[in-house]
Design a protein around this motif. Structure first.
Motif, mmCIF file in Angstrom:
data_model
loop_
_atom_site.group_PDB
_atom_site.id
_atom_site.type_symbol
_atom_site.label_atom_id
_atom_site.label_comp_id
_atom_site.label_asym_id
_atom_site.label_seq_id
_atom_site.Cartn_x
_atom_site.Cartn_y
_atom_site.Cartn_z
ATOM 1 N N TRP A 18 -10.315 8.794 18.097
ATOM 2 C CA TRP A 18 -9.925 8.325 19.429
ATOM 3 C C TRP A 18 -9.099 7.058 19.339
ATOM 4 O O TRP A 18 -8.155 6.857 20.128
ATOM 5 C CB TRP A 18 -11.164 8.089 20.304
ATOM 6 N N TYR A 19 -9.441 6.185 18.369
ATOM 7 C CA TYR A 19 -8.710 4.926 18.214
ATOM 8 C C TYR A 19 -7.279 5.187 17.772
ATOM 9 O O TYR A 19 -6.324 4.612 18.310
ATOM 10 C CB TYR A 19 -9.428 4.031 17.205
ATOM 11 N N GLN A 20 -7.108 6.060 16.777
ATOM 12 C CA GLN A 20 -5.771 6.358 16.289
ATOM 13 C C GLN A 20 -4.911 7.000 17.367
ATOM 14 O O GLN A 20 -3.732 6.664 17.528
ATOM 15 C CB GLN A 20 -5.861 7.281 15.074
ATOM 16 N N VAL A 21 -5.510 7.910 18.137
ATOM 17 C CA VAL A 21 -4.772 8.565 19.209
ATOM 18 C C VAL A 21 -4.396 7.558 20.290
ATOM 19 O O VAL A 21 -3.271 7.554 20.803
ATOM 20 C CB VAL A 21 -5.603 9.724 19.800
ATOM 21 N N SER A 22 -5.327 6.670 20.642
ATOM 22 C CA SER A 22 -5.044 5.686 21.691
ATOM 23 C C SER A 22 -3.922 4.752 21.279
ATOM 24 O O SER A 22 -3.054 4.404 22.088
ATOM 25 C CB SER A 22 -6.308 4.887 22.039
ATOM 26 N N ARG A 195 5.960 0.409 10.326
ATOM 27 C CA ARG A 195 4.774 0.249 9.487
ATOM 28 C C ARG A 195 3.544 0.084 10.356
ATOM 29 O O ARG A 195 3.638 0.021 11.589
ATOM 30 C CB ARG A 195 4.924 -0.959 8.548
ATOM 31 N N LEU A 196 2.375 -0.006 9.704
ATOM 32 C CA LEU A 196 1.117 -0.281 10.392
ATOM 33 C C LEU A 196 0.654 -1.683 10.027
ATOM 34 O O LEU A 196 0.803 -2.121 8.887
ATOM 35 C CB LEU A 196 0.055 0.749 10.001
ATOM 36 N N ALA A 197 0.100 -2.378 10.988
ATOM 37 C CA ALA A 197 -0.293 -3.771 10.792
ATOM 38 C C ALA A 197 -1.444 -3.890 9.801
ATOM 39 O O ALA A 197 -2.483 -3.251 9.965
ATOM 40 C CB ALA A 197 -0.688 -4.390 12.131
ATOM 41 N N PRO A 208 -4.656 -4.748 17.276
ATOM 42 C CA PRO A 208 -5.658 -4.052 16.464
ATOM 43 C C PRO A 208 -5.118 -3.703 15.077
ATOM 44 O O PRO A 208 -3.913 -3.507 14.886
ATOM 45 C CB PRO A 208 -5.949 -2.777 17.272
ATOM 46 N N LEU A 209 -6.005 -3.666 14.110
ATOM 47 C CA LEU A 209 -5.649 -3.251 12.754
ATOM 48 C C LEU A 209 -4.999 -1.874 12.789
ATOM 49 O O LEU A 209 -5.424 -0.988 13.531
ATOM 50 C CB LEU A 209 -6.908 -3.215 11.883
ATOM 51 N N LEU A 210 -3.937 -1.706 11.997
ATOM 52 C CA LEU A 210 -3.172 -0.464 11.885
ATOM 53 C C LEU A 210 -2.366 -0.138 13.141
ATOM 54 O O LEU A 210 -1.922 0.987 13.328
ATOM 55 C CB LEU A 210 -4.076 0.724 11.519
ATOM 56 N N SER A 211 -2.142 -1.144 13.992
ATOM 57 C CA SER A 211 -1.236 -0.936 15.116
ATOM 58 C C SER A 211 0.188 -0.776 14.597
ATOM 59 O O SER A 211 0.544 -1.306 13.545
ATOM 60 C CB SER A 211 -1.281 -2.134 16.071
#
Length: 249
Positions: A18-22, A195-197, A208-211
């Protein structure tokens, strides 16, 4: 009217789905074009698009609703809030003056500075020096105080000796090098990657991490072809987009 088309992602099973999708949907909402419709596809269509269950999709949408980016109405559907911030474009324009203007208009905090050995990834740019001066700066929105990007400049040592730290708080590095230090800048080569944070970038930019973030590298050359500065900047992916204009001749 075209339908809203969120970006696809490859989901990491080690993180909550859910976090990745959001986060993916959040980036799509904030990076949408002004002409894009405000109505989102149904939960079922979104779940199919991301390859997750409807329950997971509902949890992702609730996260965005709690953040104020969307509103959900029984029988009517889910809508993007009209005042949800769209991304600020990062434009690669054709002059040094334009680049200076692009970098202006933000509050700047100097986090750290000092001399370090040339990083392994930058040795091709500084073959004739053993060390470079680095300057870490955090830029924030003047109105909200919200961090927008984190910049690290790698400067030739003979130029760094002539830089006043107060100038780096007032002006972009390009302006300092050209107008204060007197460097004869001929061109700047820009590279932008998605990239992802990582943890440190997420902390500095308050995301958030990996934003999603934009990873920008700008290499500044003088008229002799020497590299004067390599700037590495992380832009918040929810606040910036990337635009290039090519003139047909």
């Amino acid at each position: 009217m075209t339908s809203f088309a969120p970006d696809s992602i490859v989901l990491n099973r080690k993180l909550p789905l859910w976090y990745q999708v959001s986060q993916s949907l959040r980036a799509s909402i904030l990076g949408r074009s002004p002409e894009d419709p405000l109505r989102l596809p149904t939960e079922e269509r979104l779940a199919e698009h991301y390859g997750v269950s409807v329950l997971t999709m509902r949890q992702a949408l609730k996260e965005l609703e709690d953040e104020g980016l969307i509103s959900r109405h029984r029988r009517r559907g889910t809508f993007i809030e009209p005042d949800a911030r769209r991304a600020t474009p990062v434009r690669l324009l054709g002059s040094v003056d334009a680049i200076v203007a692009q970098q202006s208009g933000m509050t700047t905090e100097l986090l750290d500075h000092g001399s370090v050995p040339v990083p392994p990834g930058l040795t091709e740019y500084f073959p004739d020096v053993a060390e470079v001066a680095t300057y870490h700066r955090l830029r924030s929105d003047e109105k909200t105080g919200e961090p927008t990007n984190h910049a690290v400049n790698h400067i030739r040592p003979e130029l760094a000796a002539r830089i006043d730290l107060e100038d780096l708080i007032r002006w972009p590095m390009t302006k300092v090098l050209r107008d204060v230090v007197g460097a004869d800048i001929s061109r700047i080569t820009d590279t932008v990657e998605a990239r992802l944070a990582d943890p440190e970038t997420a902390r500095l930019l308050q995301v958030p991490l990996l934003s999603p973030i934009l990873h920008y590298t700008g290499v500044t050359y003088d008229t002799d072809g020497r590299v004067l500065d390599v700037a590495v900047i992380h832009y918040r992916g929810d606040r910036f987009s990337f635009t290039v204009t090519l003139e047909a001749t």
